[in-house]
Design a protein around this motif. Structure first.
Motif, PDB file in Angstrom:
ATOM      1  N   ARG C  32     -24.732  34.164   6.194  1.00 22.70           N
ATOM      2  CA  ARG C  32     -25.089  32.906   5.526  1.00 22.70           C
ATOM      3  C   ARG C  32     -23.993  31.862   5.713  1.00 22.70           C
ATOM      4  O   ARG C  32     -24.290  30.664   5.883  1.00 22.70           O
ATOM      5  CB  ARG C  32     -25.312  33.148   4.028  1.00 22.70           C
ATOM      6  CG  ARG C  32     -26.647  33.820   3.702  1.00 22.70           C
ATOM      7  CD  ARG C  32     -27.802  32.894   4.025  1.00 22.70           C
ATOM      8  NE  ARG C  32     -29.087  33.400   3.575  1.00 22.70           N
ATOM      9  CZ  ARG C  32     -30.214  33.277   4.271  1.00 22.70           C
ATOM     10  NH1 ARG C  32     -30.221  32.689   5.449  1.00 22.70           N
ATOM     11  NH2 ARG C  32     -31.342  33.735   3.795  1.00 22.70           N
ATOM     12  N   LEU C  33     -22.746  32.290   5.649  1.00 28.89           N
ATOM     13  CA  LEU C  33     -21.647  31.339   5.848  1.00 28.89           C
ATOM     14  C   LEU C  33     -21.637  30.834   7.291  1.00 28.89           C
ATOM     15  O   LEU C  33     -21.380  29.655   7.551  1.00 28.89           O
ATOM     16  CB  LEU C  33     -20.311  32.006   5.506  1.00 28.89           C
ATOM     17  CG  LEU C  33     -20.103  32.242   4.007  1.00 28.89           C
ATOM     18  CD1 LEU C  33     -18.957  33.221   3.774  1.00 28.89           C
ATOM     19  CD2 LEU C  33     -19.820  30.919   3.289  1.00 28.89           C
ATOM     20  N   GLY C  34     -21.919  31.729   8.211  1.00 27.06           N
ATOM     21  CA  GLY C  34     -21.931  31.345   9.624  1.00 27.06           C
ATOM     22  C   GLY C  34     -22.979  30.275   9.921  1.00 27.06           C
ATOM     23  O   GLY C  34     -22.820  29.483  10.848  1.00 27.06           O
ATOM     24  N   GLU C  35     -24.046  30.260   9.123  1.00 30.00           N
ATOM     25  CA  GLU C  35     -25.086  29.246   9.340  1.00 30.00           C
ATOM     26  C   GLU C  35     -24.574  27.820   9.103  1.00 30.00           C
ATOM     27  O   GLU C  35     -25.192  26.863   9.556  1.00 30.00           O
ATOM     28  CB  GLU C  35     -26.279  29.507   8.402  1.00 30.00           C
ATOM     29  CG  GLU C  35     -27.063  30.754   8.777  1.00 30.00           C
ATOM     30  CD  GLU C  35     -28.185  31.070   7.785  1.00 30.00           C
ATOM     31  OE1 GLU C  35     -29.118  31.780   8.158  1.00 30.00           O
ATOM     32  OE2 GLU C  35     -28.109  30.611   6.617  1.00 30.00           O
ATOM     33  N   TRP C  36     -23.451  27.695   8.384  1.00 26.33           N
ATOM     34  CA  TRP C  36     -22.908  26.360   8.131  1.00 26.33           C
ATOM     35  C   TRP C  36     -22.172  25.790   9.331  1.00 26.33           C
ATOM     36  O   TRP C  36     -21.903  24.580   9.383  1.00 26.33           O
ATOM     37  CB  TRP C  36     -21.933  26.405   6.941  1.00 26.33           C
ATOM     38  CG  TRP C  36     -22.647  26.387   5.655  1.00 26.33           C
ATOM     39  CD1 TRP C  36     -22.957  27.465   4.868  1.00 26.33           C
ATOM     40  CD2 TRP C  36     -23.185  25.237   4.996  1.00 26.33           C
ATOM     41  NE1 TRP C  36     -23.650  27.043   3.763  1.00 26.33           N
ATOM     42  CE2 TRP C  36     -23.802  25.688   3.813  1.00 26.33           C
ATOM     43  CE3 TRP C  36     -23.210  23.868   5.281  1.00 26.33           C
ATOM     44  CZ2 TRP C  36     -24.432  24.816   2.924  1.00 26.33           C
ATOM     45  CZ3 TRP C  36     -23.834  23.008   4.397  1.00 26.33           C
ATOM     46  CH2 TRP C  36     -24.442  23.483   3.236  1.00 26.33           C
ATOM     47  N   CYS C  37     -21.824  26.659  10.241  1.00 26.68           N
ATOM     48  CA  CYS C  37     -20.917  26.275  11.320  1.00 26.68           C
ATOM     49  C   CYS C  37     -21.345  24.992  12.041  1.00 26.68           C
ATOM     50  O   CYS C  37     -22.421  24.919  12.626  1.00 26.68           O
ATOM     51  CB  CYS C  37     -20.854  27.423  12.303  1.00 26.68           C
ATOM     52  SG  CYS C  37     -19.677  27.110  13.577  1.00 26.68           S
ATOM     53  N   GLY C  38     -20.493  23.990  11.989  1.00 26.38           N
ATOM     54  CA  GLY C  38     -20.798  22.719  12.620  1.00 26.38           C
ATOM     55  C   GLY C  38     -21.619  21.807  11.725  1.00 26.38           C
ATOM     56  O   GLY C  38     -21.951  20.693  12.118  1.00 26.38           O
ATOM     57  N   HIS C  39     -21.952  22.276  10.515  1.00 25.74           N
ATOM     58  CA  HIS C  39     -22.790  21.474   9.623  1.00 25.74           C
ATOM     59  C   HIS C  39     -22.179  21.315   8.245  1.00 25.74           C
ATOM     60  O   HIS C  39     -22.871  20.927   7.301  1.00 25.74           O
ATOM     61  CB  HIS C  39     -24.183  22.113   9.492  1.00 25.74           C
ATOM     62  CG  HIS C  39     -24.873  22.299  10.809  1.00 25.74           C
ATOM     63  ND1 HIS C  39     -24.709  23.421  11.582  1.00 25.74           N
ATOM     64  CD2 HIS C  39     -25.689  21.486  11.517  1.00 25.74           C
ATOM     65  CE1 HIS C  39     -25.417  23.291  12.699  1.00 25.74           C
ATOM     66  NE2 HIS C  39     -26.017  22.136  12.683  1.00 25.74           N
ATOM     67  N   ALA C  40     -20.900  21.644   8.096  1.00 22.98           N
ATOM     68  CA  ALA C  40     -20.243  21.545   6.786  1.00 22.98           C
ATOM     69  C   ALA C  40     -20.032  20.070   6.431  1.00 22.98           C
ATOM     70  O   ALA C  40     -20.078  19.203   7.302  1.00 22.98           O
ATOM     71  CB  ALA C  40     -18.927  22.305   6.814  1.00 22.98           C
ATOM     72  N   PRO C  41     -19.785  19.796   5.150  1.00 22.88           N
ATOM     73  CA  PRO C  41     -19.667  18.386   4.716  1.00 22.88           C
ATOM     74  C   PRO C  41     -18.424  17.705   5.270  1.00 22.88           C
ATOM     75  O   PRO C  41     -18.375  16.481   5.319  1.00 22.88           O
ATOM     76  CB  PRO C  41     -19.558  18.485   3.189  1.00 22.88           C
ATOM     77  CG  PRO C  41     -19.933  19.869   2.821  1.00 22.88           C
ATOM     78  CD  PRO C  41     -19.739  20.729   4.018  1.00 22.88           C
TER      79      PRO C  41
END
Lengths: 261, 317, 261, 317
Positions: C32-41
């Motif tokens: 789930r954390l990896g899904e943020w990669c490149g899309h964090a705030p």
């Protein structure tokens, strides 16, 4: 599954490739439509989108079964759809574009495709390949309905509220770059045209363009300029979305290779 | 009153009540509640099954699943229409669902986590639904009764398809059989709960019976479902997840264990595994579709105005 | 892969189940954390979230390797992670909850987990199982950082703008129902506690609850009422999300079963 | 001017220019453009690789990929910081990217469609990047030069990892080898384009060379990359997708075919396969993160205010 194509003649190989293009378009677009299930803007539209998805799935099954016979490697419809890698998929890029939970995207994608698909299936009625002609005879009725459905929505959304007009114009501007691939000729298409099996892709353009103009005019939408067109899907060069489609679609067949369902 | 007496006499004579007939407000309200719950159930029920469309393991199964869900959306439509004959708009009913004021079948608050669940839902959930619905074909309210006739026919087709999925899995590889057994374990008890509380705890039933809105009691239907389903499980070679289940030669029925009514209550109160997900999904679809519905209305309005203008112009010529 | 557990003693089986619970939590939350990669705030947060994902992945690898040895069926870390079916996954439901592209959800999920994970790893330092104690010795430092990171964000978002306060409170109210599962005792947990291998789950509650109260107070957030708690994940009864996680995660291993990577 | 003369003399003497030193506006602007493009490339470059995090085929590979992307985010941060020493804020630079006014390496407008692409990106894209960056370790601007030293060290680690992925695939099953060859076919030409136009078509280079912002010409670097990479492909047993490629014993270099400059131009103009997707992703992340950044700022402001109030209170005691 890697397509074992060694035993096919060049004619069979071209026909096989051609059938995969037709079939993969239907499989992938049907998948995208299926993603709407239970999430359409209104219940009637759940029914309508499933209807189109079902028609395309049915067309895909007929085409894939035939493709498997042409290939002669013992692959049935499921083997071709569920065990083929992304770079062996032959769909145009247009149909793999994501829904973005945006009905305007779904409708524009469908309309650009339907307007072409209608001309294609109509032309295939005259195919020298009896099997393809028979498939087209069934498909053309379905596709006629698809085109009416997506055209009506283009008009409703384009000539609806200013919000809907803006959304559908934006989707149209965004997806237009995938329309060029529909009319590209290459060795496979040329060979099919020469053999009278399929129409020459460019021969479909004028009628498609007329349909587009007519519907966009009624929808009060502007036809985008023809800029640089994206292509590659029909030769297996896809975007990043297809891999996720296939991971989901193929998972069970891949995870349980010895199972029958 | 005389109206009420004649109304009840008509029902007692097994005649149908039609939309334009006089009816007691209680009868109308009960019907609206029951039919709209049924409609909502069809709509929410699309979600656990829709969850497997993109992952159906063969094209044939995918087509059957799509067609089934399409039927359910269609059932939702008939039922909302049947409800509209009772002077309530579909919009009101949908709003009640989205605001959490209306119920839907609590079975759809369980997740569909494997492909076998598609089989189990067809076999057990549709099976239980048919058991409930067959007597409703004889319901006193005409539009509902007629909707039920059409729906039952389609449901029993779905039920056979579901059973056939289970059979394929049960006769398949070890992994498939395990999947089938797991699905049965998870869906069996919730499907028994679909018949509602025990008769002794179901106070509304007596009036509904008199009105012939309800025609057979919860416990009778549940027993019938158990009696029909246990041999089917045996045929599949699967084990019912109920150690108390056994044939009772004296009664000619299967005895079965006590339902976990606390679980039933919790799911009804919104605490099932997927209550929040289901309502979130419906609400999101509704919100995301708002601009589309508005556009369709605005366009229809424009067309009407243009047609009217044209008529006026023609008339003026 | 179906876990072939016939040869394990009941103690080994319980330890194996326990290790899968620990490992699966780490695998799924890391995903789930990896899904943020490149899309964090903000770029710093891309780095921080990857950092947590990497730590959890490292913990998962140590735990899964050990689990494979306990099982004794020749499964390495990848076999256990990539070839196990959804209903054999033992993670708590909390960690499989989707990101919803909402940073508040990611932070609340992480905070509720970290506050528990910190107490768990601290307790595991005293494990009678030397291997688990050694893994904990490394993990506890990482988890200390994770808890600080998620706590700080709880405070920033809770005591930030009224929008952020509302969003994080909403996520907290929504995810709270998954917190109860962390403290559930069952035969596996009881056996681990009796053998001094793991803490009794309920023994972690007081400290967790204190951490939660302290951070929520600083964040000006309200602690939700303890209503009905969802559970089942640790026994393989998951929600509908896990199947999609695994279809994506396991695809390559499933599609090419004879390949090494 | 005297300032300019002294500035150039310092550069000629291979001394570093530091932030507080005087510098011509053109030098500053060129550096800002170059460093920020590089920073943007690191950030956008996270997307095609991030695309495979959830699908990496082993835990070891997944960890390496996560770590690599984390390094890239870190490079982005150093480079934005290096840029900030030139009196431009990160916010301005990011806005330029999001508004489509700033460039990033056009290679990231190609899709990563198979796992082998993660190998090919490491091997070829990082390989070409290093070839470009090694000379920049000697760049005249101190902060950029120092950032490059650190970045090059990490990049060469990534490059070796990428090559190792390719090697594993090339030595793997037939399907894996096919995947590796396909990735090489797709990434080879775009990686040659990373060195920019031919020297004859690269007008800005002369001034940059004098300023020691650029130290080696595009064509020289490209040739060096080809010379290094061709034997690596041979070792992998893969075929370069260039029928004109051959060893030239006379020059001691590989000759290679003509680059498709029309494709290069189209990608630069926004018509690559993924230009729109990349910008959409960055813009969405930025939009969806807005409330978070606002909250962090608001909270920091509250803390400052409270600390100030406390200091005042303490002082008043």
């Amino acid at each position: 599954m890697t397509a074992d194509t060694e035993k096919m003649t060049p004619e069979q190989q071209a026909l096989f490739d051609y059938l995969l293009r037709l079939g993969d378009n239907a499989v992938v677009l049907s998948h995208r439509l299926g993603e709407w299930c239970g999430h359409a803007p209104v219940l009637e539209e759940d029914i309508a989108l499933i209807n189109v998805a079902l028609d395309l799935l049915g067309q895909a099954r007929s085409i894939m079964t035939y493709a498997g016979e042409v290939e002669g490697a013992g692959h049935d419809e499921d083997a071709l759809v569920y065990r083929r890698d992304g770079f062996d998929y032959r769909n145009v890029l247009l149909v793999e574009q994501p829904n973005e939970e945006n009905f305007a995207v779904a409708i524009v994608r469908q309309f650009l495709f339907d307007a072409w698909h209608y001309e294609l299936q109509t032309a295939l009625l005259q195919s020298s390949d009896a099997r393809l002609a028979a498939i087209a005879a069934k498909s053309v009725k379905e596709v006629t309905y698809h085109l009416r459905h997506s055209s009506e929505w283009m008009v409703r959304l384009g000539d609806g509220t200013s919000e809907s007009h803006g959304r559908v114009q934006e989707a149209l501007d965004d997806l237009w770059r995938f329309s060029g691939e529909l009319f590209e000729a290459d060795a496979v298409e040329e060979r099919m045209a020469a053999a009278g099996i399929g129409p020459h892709p460019q021969s479909l353009y004028a009628a498609w363009s007329e349909t587009v103009d007519r519907v966009l005019a009624e929808a009060t939408l502007s036809r985008p300029e023809d800029g640089w067109m994206q292509s590659g899907g029909r030769n297996g060069r896809h975007g990043e979305h297809l891999g996720f489609i296939l991971a989901e679609m193929q998972f069970l067949q891949r995870a349980y290779p010895d199972a029958r369902w | 009153s005389e109206l009420e007496r004649r109304f009840q006499a008509k029902i007692d004579a097994d005649e149908k009540i039609e939309p334009k007939d006089w009816m007691p407000e209680g009868y109308r309200k009960t019907l609206v509640r029951q039919i709209s719950q049924h409609a909502h159930s069809e709509v929410v029920g699309m979600l656990p099954e829709g969850n497997w469309i993109t992952r159906a393991p063969s094209l044939r199964r995918k087509a059957a699943l799509l067609a089934k869900i399409q039927d359910e959306a269609g059932h939702g439509l008939y039922l909302y229409s049947a409800c509209e004959t009772l002077n309530v708009s579909r919009q009101e009913l949908v709003d009640q669902l989205l605001e959490g004021k209306a119920k839907y079948s609590s079975i759809f608050n369980y997740p569909s986590t494997t492909w076998a669940d598609i089989g189990a839902i067809g076999w057990l959930v549709d099976g239980a639904a048919i058991m409930n619905q067959v007597p409703l074909q004889r319901c006193s309210y005409g539009p509902y009764s007629r909707a039920m006739i059409r729906i039952c026919k389609e449901e029993s087709f779905h039920q056979r398809q579901g059973y056939e999925i289970m059979l394929t899995l049960a006769r398949g590889t070890a992994a498939q059989k395990r999947m089938a057994q797991d699905a049965l374990n998870r869906w069996w008890w919730p499907s028994l709960m679909m018949f509602g509380p025990n008769d002794k705890d179901s106070p509304h039933s007596a009036q509904s019976m008199r009105w012939k809105i309800k025609r057979v009691s919860n416990d009778e239907l549940r027993q019938k479902f158990v009696d029909v389903t246990v041999p089917q499980a045996d045929f599949l070679g699967l084990t019912m997840p109920d150690p108390a289940l056994r044939w009772n030669a004296g009664s000619g029925h299967y005895d079965f264990g006590e339902i976990d009514w606390e679980e039933f209550k919790q799911v009804l109160q919104g605490n099932g595994p997927c209550n929040r997900e289901r309502m979130r999904d419906r609400n999101r679809a509704h919100e995301r579709g708002r601009w589309v519905r508005e556009a369709a209305l605005a366009h229809a309005e424009k067309r009407r105005a243009r047609a009217a203008a044209q008529t006026t112009a023609v008339a003026a010529e």
